[in-house]
Motif scaffolding. Structure first.
Motif, mmCIF file in Angstrom:
data_model
loop_
_atom_site.group_PDB
_atom_site.id
_atom_site.type_symbol
_atom_site.label_atom_id
_atom_site.label_comp_id
_atom_site.label_asym_id
_atom_site.label_seq_id
_atom_site.Cartn_x
_atom_site.Cartn_y
_atom_site.Cartn_z
ATOM 1 N N MET A 1 -7.399 -10.830 -6.682
ATOM 2 C CA MET A 1 -8.645 -11.302 -6.082
ATOM 3 C C MET A 1 -8.560 -11.249 -4.558
ATOM 4 O O MET A 1 -9.514 -10.853 -3.890
ATOM 5 C CB MET A 1 -8.990 -12.698 -6.586
ATOM 6 C CG MET A 1 -9.360 -12.691 -8.070
ATOM 7 S SD MET A 1 -9.783 -14.312 -8.715
ATOM 8 C CE MET A 1 -11.406 -14.504 -8.018
ATOM 9 N N ARG A 2 -7.408 -11.616 -4.003
ATOM 10 C CA ARG A 2 -7.228 -11.542 -2.545
ATOM 11 C C ARG A 2 -7.324 -10.112 -2.032
ATOM 12 O O ARG A 2 -7.732 -9.888 -0.892
ATOM 13 C CB ARG A 2 -5.880 -12.136 -2.147
ATOM 14 C CG ARG A 2 -5.844 -13.632 -2.210
ATOM 15 C CD ARG A 2 -4.528 -14.176 -1.704
ATOM 16 N NE ARG A 2 -4.514 -15.620 -1.807
ATOM 17 C CZ ARG A 2 -3.424 -16.356 -1.880
ATOM 18 N NH1 ARG A 2 -2.232 -15.782 -1.832
ATOM 19 N NH2 ARG A 2 -3.499 -17.653 -1.976
ATOM 20 N N LYS A 3 -6.942 -9.155 -2.868
ATOM 21 C CA LYS A 3 -7.001 -7.747 -2.482
ATOM 22 C C LYS A 3 -8.358 -7.123 -2.787
ATOM 23 O O LYS A 3 -8.542 -5.922 -2.625
ATOM 24 C CB LYS A 3 -5.889 -6.943 -3.168
ATOM 25 C CG LYS A 3 -4.496 -7.389 -2.778
ATOM 26 C CD LYS A 3 -4.251 -7.239 -1.288
ATOM 27 C CE LYS A 3 -2.885 -7.765 -0.889
ATOM 28 N NZ LYS A 3 -2.679 -7.702 0.554
ATOM 29 N N GLY A 4 -9.305 -7.943 -3.260
ATOM 30 C CA GLY A 4 -10.670 -7.465 -3.443
ATOM 31 C C GLY A 4 -11.083 -7.147 -4.864
ATOM 32 O O GLY A 4 -12.189 -6.644 -5.085
ATOM 33 N N ALA A 5 -10.234 -7.420 -5.834
ATOM 34 C CA ALA A 5 -10.605 -7.155 -7.227
ATOM 35 C C ALA A 5 -11.663 -8.159 -7.684
ATOM 36 O O ALA A 5 -11.568 -9.352 -7.377
ATOM 37 C CB ALA A 5 -9.384 -7.236 -8.137
ATOM 38 N N GLU B 1 0.841 -1.201 0.000
ATOM 39 C CA GLU B 1 0.000 0.000 0.000
ATOM 40 C C GLU B 1 0.872 1.245 0.000
ATOM 41 O O GLU B 1 1.842 1.341 0.743
ATOM 42 C CB GLU B 1 -0.878 -0.021 1.253
ATOM 43 C CG GLU B 1 -1.969 1.008 1.275
ATOM 44 C CD GLU B 1 -3.263 0.523 0.648
ATOM 45 O OE1 GLU B 1 -4.090 1.380 0.359
ATOM 46 O OE2 GLU B 1 -3.428 -0.690 0.442
ATOM 47 N N GLY B 2 0.546 2.175 -0.832
ATOM 48 C CA GLY B 2 1.273 3.446 -0.911
ATOM 49 C C GLY B 2 0.330 4.490 -1.464
ATOM 50 O O GLY B 2 -0.833 4.547 -1.074
ATOM 51 N N ALA B 3 0.805 5.291 -2.394
ATOM 52 C CA ALA B 3 -0.066 6.262 -3.051
ATOM 53 C C ALA B 3 -1.179 5.531 -3.807
ATOM 54 O O ALA B 3 -2.276 6.061 -3.966
ATOM 55 C CB ALA B 3 0.746 7.141 -3.996
ATOM 56 N N LYS C 1 -4.819 -3.235 -4.229
ATOM 57 C CA LYS C 1 -5.682 -3.813 -5.269
ATOM 58 C C LYS C 1 -5.336 -3.207 -6.625
ATOM 59 O O LYS C 1 -5.194 -3.938 -7.617
ATOM 60 C CB LYS C 1 -7.159 -3.577 -4.946
ATOM 61 C CG LYS C 1 -8.094 -4.143 -6.009
ATOM 62 C CD LYS C 1 -9.551 -3.969 -5.610
ATOM 63 C CE LYS C 1 -10.182 -2.880 -6.405
ATOM 64 N NZ LYS C 1 -11.644 -2.814 -6.255
ATOM 65 N N THR C 2 -5.162 -1.905 -6.671
ATOM 66 C CA THR C 2 -4.825 -1.232 -7.934
ATOM 67 C C THR C 2 -3.474 -1.717 -8.443
ATOM 68 O O THR C 2 -3.315 -1.985 -9.645
ATOM 69 C CB THR C 2 -4.815 0.293 -7.744
ATOM 70 O OG1 THR C 2 -6.112 0.702 -7.300
ATOM 71 C CG2 THR C 2 -4.455 1.019 -9.027
ATOM 72 N N LYS C 3 -2.511 -1.848 -7.553
ATOM 73 C CA LYS C 3 -1.189 -2.326 -7.962
ATOM 74 C C LYS C 3 -1.274 -3.735 -8.533
ATOM 75 O O LYS C 3 -0.602 -4.047 -9.527
ATOM 76 C CB LYS C 3 -0.212 -2.266 -6.787
ATOM 77 C CG LYS C 3 0.154 -0.847 -6.414
ATOM 78 C CD LYS C 3 1.172 -0.821 -5.280
ATOM 79 C CE LYS C 3 1.600 0.604 -4.976
ATOM 80 N NZ LYS C 3 2.716 0.655 -4.035
ATOM 81 N N GLN C 4 -2.099 -4.585 -7.937
ATOM 82 C CA GLN C 4 -2.239 -5.946 -8.453
ATOM 83 C C GLN C 4 -2.955 -5.951 -9.799
ATOM 84 O O GLN C 4 -2.619 -6.747 -10.674
ATOM 85 C CB GLN C 4 -2.957 -6.835 -7.433
ATOM 86 C CG GLN C 4 -2.105 -7.179 -6.227
ATOM 87 C CD GLN C 4 -0.831 -7.927 -6.575
ATOM 88 O OE1 GLN C 4 -0.735 -8.649 -7.566
ATOM 89 N NE2 GLN C 4 0.185 -7.765 -5.735
#
Length: 108
Positions: A71-75, A38-40, A44-47
């Motif tokens: 998917m694990r990050k909620g996508a 997690e950063g800026a 989920k977006t990074k994945q």
């Protein structure tokens, strides 16, 4: 996946990679974790970006890994597929854009 061309990654293969270059593997793992945390941008977006890039680079291992992580990050499945379509557009767009190089050469 073609098992001859792309062997399944086993713990034994992973251990061999580490044993052959332990310092580099430590640095690589730290780099990967740092880039994808997690950063800026949310994880989920990074994945989702990683899924798209994996399709452009055509890495089957990366496609599997980052799809699972997304998917694990909620996508959602729809978000993942949309990211893949963005990758396809960028890949096709690059071919189209580079046509100007061929036209330039033909006009010489």
């Amino acid at each position: 996946m073609n098992k001859d061309l792309y062997p399944k990654i086993t713990q034994e293969l992973a251990d061999q990679r580490t044993d052959l270059a332990p310092e580099i593997m430590t640095v690589w793992n730290n780099f990967s974790k740092t880039v994808l945390k997690e950063g800026a941008l949310p994880e989920k977006t990074k994945q989702l970006i990683a899924v798209a890039v994996a399709h452009v680079t055509q890495c089957p291992y990366c496609i599997r890994s980052h799809t699972k992580q997304a998917m694990r990050k909620g996508a959602s499945k729809e978000e993942i597929m949309e990211a893949i379509w963005v990758a396809a557009e960028m890949r096709a767009g690059a071919a189209y854009a580079h046509a100007s190089i061929a036209i330039d050469e033909m006009e010489k």
